[in-house]
Design an enzyme around this catalytic site. Structure first.
Site, mmCIF file in Angstrom:
data_model
loop_
_atom_site.group_PDB
_atom_site.id
_atom_site.type_symbol
_atom_site.label_atom_id
_atom_site.label_comp_id
_atom_site.label_asym_id
_atom_site.label_seq_id
_atom_site.Cartn_x
_atom_site.Cartn_y
_atom_site.Cartn_z
ATOM 1 N N SER A 256 0.859 -1.409 0.024
ATOM 2 C CA SER A 256 0.068 -0.022 -0.082
ATOM 3 C C SER A 256 0.872 1.206 -0.111
ATOM 4 O O SER A 256 1.885 1.277 0.543
ATOM 5 C CB SER A 256 -0.866 -0.091 1.229
ATOM 6 O OG SER A 256 -1.191 1.307 1.758
ATOM 7 N N LYS A 259 -0.949 8.469 1.819
ATOM 8 C CA LYS A 259 -0.519 9.718 1.754
ATOM 9 C C LYS A 259 0.651 9.735 2.846
ATOM 10 O O LYS A 259 1.648 10.676 2.723
ATOM 11 C CB LYS A 259 -1.475 10.666 2.144
ATOM 12 C CG LYS A 259 -2.226 11.006 1.063
ATOM 13 C CD LYS A 259 -2.950 12.501 1.697
ATOM 14 C CE LYS A 259 -3.972 12.235 2.734
ATOM 15 N NZ LYS A 259 -4.836 13.326 3.125
ATOM 16 N N GLU A 260 0.571 9.013 4.111
ATOM 17 C CA GLU A 260 1.435 9.013 4.918
ATOM 18 C C GLU A 260 2.467 8.131 5.336
ATOM 19 O O GLU A 260 3.544 7.944 6.081
ATOM 20 C CB GLU A 260 0.909 9.351 6.404
ATOM 21 C CG GLU A 260 0.105 10.719 6.391
ATOM 22 C CD GLU A 260 -1.088 10.698 7.199
ATOM 23 O OE1 GLU A 260 -1.747 11.867 7.450
ATOM 24 O OE2 GLU A 260 -1.881 9.674 7.533
ATOM 25 N N VAL A 263 3.617 0.616 2.885
ATOM 26 C CA VAL A 263 3.344 -0.497 3.555
ATOM 27 C C VAL A 263 4.274 -1.407 2.782
ATOM 28 O O VAL A 263 3.757 -1.833 1.411
ATOM 29 C CB VAL A 263 2.239 -0.808 4.261
ATOM 30 C CG1 VAL A 263 2.218 -2.490 4.778
ATOM 31 C CG2 VAL A 263 1.715 0.107 5.057
ATOM 32 N N ASP A 400 -9.224 7.144 14.164
ATOM 33 C CA ASP A 400 -9.291 6.864 12.691
ATOM 34 C C ASP A 400 -9.982 5.578 12.363
ATOM 35 O O ASP A 400 -9.395 4.893 11.259
ATOM 36 C CB ASP A 400 -7.835 6.755 11.812
ATOM 37 C CG ASP A 400 -7.867 7.173 10.388
ATOM 38 O OD1 ASP A 400 -9.089 7.465 10.017
ATOM 39 O OD2 ASP A 400 -7.015 6.916 9.566
HETATM 40 P P1 ADP Z 1 -2.179 4.277 6.243
HETATM 41 O O1 ADP Z 1 -1.775 5.520 7.214
HETATM 42 O O2 ADP Z 1 -1.323 4.585 4.639
HETATM 43 O O3 ADP Z 1 -3.575 4.199 6.027
HETATM 44 P P2 ADP Z 1 -2.186 1.769 7.262
HETATM 45 O O4 ADP Z 1 -1.449 1.258 8.481
HETATM 46 O O5 ADP Z 1 -3.526 1.853 7.186
HETATM 47 O O6 ADP Z 1 -1.506 3.130 6.869
HETATM 48 O O7 ADP Z 1 -1.702 0.775 6.099
HETATM 49 C C1 ADP Z 1 -1.806 0.931 4.850
HETATM 50 C C2 ADP Z 1 -2.568 -0.695 4.219
HETATM 51 O O8 ADP Z 1 -1.388 -1.501 4.139
HETATM 52 C C3 ADP Z 1 -3.900 -0.993 5.099
HETATM 53 O O9 ADP Z 1 -5.066 -0.685 4.670
HETATM 54 C C4 ADP Z 1 -3.741 -2.633 4.771
HETATM 55 O O10 ADP Z 1 -4.103 -2.949 3.600
HETATM 56 C C5 ADP Z 1 -1.921 -2.703 4.666
HETATM 57 N N1 ADP Z 1 -1.475 -3.053 6.102
HETATM 58 C C6 ADP Z 1 -0.711 -2.322 6.736
HETATM 59 N N2 ADP Z 1 -0.268 -2.828 7.876
HETATM 60 C C7 ADP Z 1 -0.675 -4.332 7.744
HETATM 61 C C8 ADP Z 1 -0.383 -5.537 8.498
HETATM 62 N N3 ADP Z 1 0.167 -5.408 9.554
HETATM 63 N N4 ADP Z 1 -0.759 -6.588 7.725
HETATM 64 C C9 ADP Z 1 -1.379 -6.656 6.375
HETATM 65 N N5 ADP Z 1 -1.628 -5.558 5.899
HETATM 66 C C10 ADP Z 1 -1.255 -4.284 6.458
HETATM 67 MN MN MN Z 2 -4.994 3.238 6.948
#
Ligand code: ADP
Ligand code: MN
Length: 511
Positions: A256, A259-260, A263, A400
């Site tokens: 993913s 914006k911030e 991953v 959030d």
């Molecule tokens: P953001 O601040 O960009 O929304 P997130 O922590 O929500 O950051 O992570 C973005 C995306 O990455 C999530 O919507 C998910 O799909 C994936 N993701 C994040 N952490 C994990 C994890 N531990 N295991 C699987 N997918 C993850």
């Molecule tokens: Mn998120």
């Protein structure tokens, strides 16, 4: 000079302190001839110095570096050198670990000293390193070690030596080192009359193989450059180190880009005594741009846990605090038994956690999954329960929470993305909670869960407060009044209330 470019050693060079997410700034060079000349001189001097410290690396990069047209090239070179140094250091650390493992507490120990890449004298001068060349034997000419024939012994009568003979076997082991991958440095052992015991040989063999695999991984990684392009060189170095150290097996790609944060998915590497690495990991890299995190000021600025530090920090450090916050919040949740990623390690603005999903496929977000009505209802009650736990046991408001930050995995809901989570007594904590409640209520009401509480009921159920307003506007006003009361209390007493209470009871303090 160059040694100072090693990470965390001494002041960072100028190129490091630039914002790594920004476009590379091309310095406009002033036009005076003297300036040009002196810059060239400076470059030459630098090159000389680097040549002394990193002969091979510089030789390979000579072309582009000498033209001096491209400033980035020199920082890439620097990066390569840092990587090389890091690689060597980690290589040696591994060697030392293996040495230790083999020696245990035995009285007689063996040393892998000669196999190390970074030798103590490498750092300053390599001039005076070889006096053994003065010996009469040419150490480079191999006395080809004799091998034992198949029958397992050689010679006659009392001169019989078997394949188990220490000397023969030792020499044979030394010869067999030739079979290690060419880039595995075996030193001059092959040329000299070195005898390796089986134990040492096996240890080296194992080391050579794992080196080979690691090298393959690194090269494989180079081709998967999509993952790498998303991050700046410093972050890349951090990620490389994680693979280099064996903590991660391989970083497969990007899950993913938000914006911030970006991953990545990674396969976990070797667990150590004090750290269990999950088979699959998610690596969350917090972006280090100013614009994005400015919007988040209100979350962190007023969070008293970070208050003292906030004012003194530069942007880079503030971004690290986001990562740190996410780590702390995940840990609290983990301790309360809330399904969420488990923290593996935090390095600067890079957080490694367990991966929610399987075989590189991340668990779907609640918004993307179609649940039957039974699962939908189950998910709802689970979330209600988790929100209460989060509030009461973790003393946190997600801030959030929505179907975007909940994953459906293993028949249950997992909470993620908690870097912005705050304590309920945060000046806007209750507003954040109300917003979370609204998102959750709306999602499940639309999803056909008849039992779903409305946002106001949910808010009271989670917080234990008893706000009676029956419309949104009044409700919101009461929330803000509570927040204000808390702030006033902080002003007057220098301390927050530990809990809110709206029943006309005196507020409960934390004494
Ligand atoms: P953001 O601040 O960009 O929304 P997130 O922590 O929500 O950051 O992570 C973005 C995306 O990455 C999530 O919507 C998910 O799909 C994936 N993701 C994040 N952490 C994990 C994890 N531990 N295991 C699987 N997918 C993850
Ligand atoms: Mn998120």
């Amino acid at each position: 000079g160059v040694a100072a470019a090693a990470p965390d050693a001494g002041p960072s060079p100028a190129w490091q302190s630039k914002c790594p997410w920004g476009a590379p700034s091309t310095t406009s060079i002033s036009c005076s001839l003297a300036d040009v000349m002196s810059e060239q001189l400076a470059k030459e001097l630098q090159l000389e110095e680097e040549n002394a410290a990193f002969p091979e690396v510089v030789a390979a990069a000579e072309g582009p570096f000498i033209t001096g047209e491209n400033i980035d090239t020199s920082s890439d070179l620097m990066l390569a050198q840092m990587l090389q140094m890091e690689f060597d250091r980690e290589y040696d650390a591994q060697l030392r670990r293996e040495e230790k493992k083999i020696n245990g507490d035995s009285k007689v120990s063996i040393s892998f000293e000669n196999y190390r890449k970074v030798h103590p004298y490498d750092s300053d001068s390599s001039e005076d390193e070889v006096d053994w060349q003065d010996t009469r034997h040419d150490p480079y000419r191999a006395d080809k070690p004799t091998t034992t024939p198949r029958r397992g012994f050689i010679g006659k009568g009392k001169d019989i030596t078997t394949k188990h003979d220490e000397v023969v076997c030792g020499r044979k082991n030394t010869a067999r080192m030739e079979n290690f991958a060419p880039e595995f440095q075996v030193g001059d052992g092959i040329g000299m009359d070195l005898k390796l015991s089986n134990q040492v040989f096996n240890a080296l063999k194992q080391h050579a193989y794992s080196e080979e695999r690691r090298s393959a991984r690194l090269h494989e990684k180079k081709e998967h450059s999509t993952a790498e392009k998303a991050v700046d060189p410093k972050t890349r170095l951090l990620l490389y180190k994680m693979v280099n150290s064996g903590m991660l097996e391989t970083i497969t790609g990007c899950i993913s880009t938000g914006k911030e944060s970006v991953v990545f998915h990674a396969y976990g590497g070797n667990s150590t005594e004090d750290k269990v690495i999950p088979p699959e990991c998610a690596i969350k890299v917090f972006k280090t741009t100013l614009n994005e995190f400015k919007n988040r000021d209100k979350y962190i600025k007023d969070d008293y846990r970070f208050k003292d530090r906030f004012s003194k920090l530069n942007p880079r450090k503030i971004i690290r605090m986001w990562a740190e916050k996410e780590m702390h919040n995940l840990t609290r949740m983990q301790n309360a038994g809330i399904p969420c990623p488990q923290v593996v390690i935090l390095k600067k603005h890079v957080l490694v956690m367990s991966f929610i999903g399987q075989d590189q496929v991340p668990a779907p977000k609640l918004k993307d999954v179609t649940l039957n009505s039974e699962d939908m209802k189950k998910a709802y009650y689970q979330i209600l329960n988790m929100m209460q736990q989060l509030y009461r046991e973790c003393n946190l408001v997600h801030a959030d929470l929505s179907e975007y930050n909940m994953l459906w995995h293993d028949g249950k809901v997992w909470l993620i993305d908690v870097s912005q989570s705050v304590e309920p007594t945060h000046p806007h904590g209750l507003e954040f909670l109300f917003r979370d409640c609204r998102n959750v209520s709306q999602f499940f009401q639309k999803g056909g869960v008849a039992e779903a509480l409305n946002e106001r009921e949910l808010f009271n159920a989670v917080s234990g407060l008893n706000i009676t307003a029956d419309n949104e506007v009044d409700f919101q006003a009461e929330i803000e009044a509570l927040e204000k009361m808390n702030e006033d209390h902080v002003q007057n007493h220098g301390k927050k209330l530990s809990t809110f209470s709206s029943d006309g009871d005196p507020p409960i303090y934390d004494e």
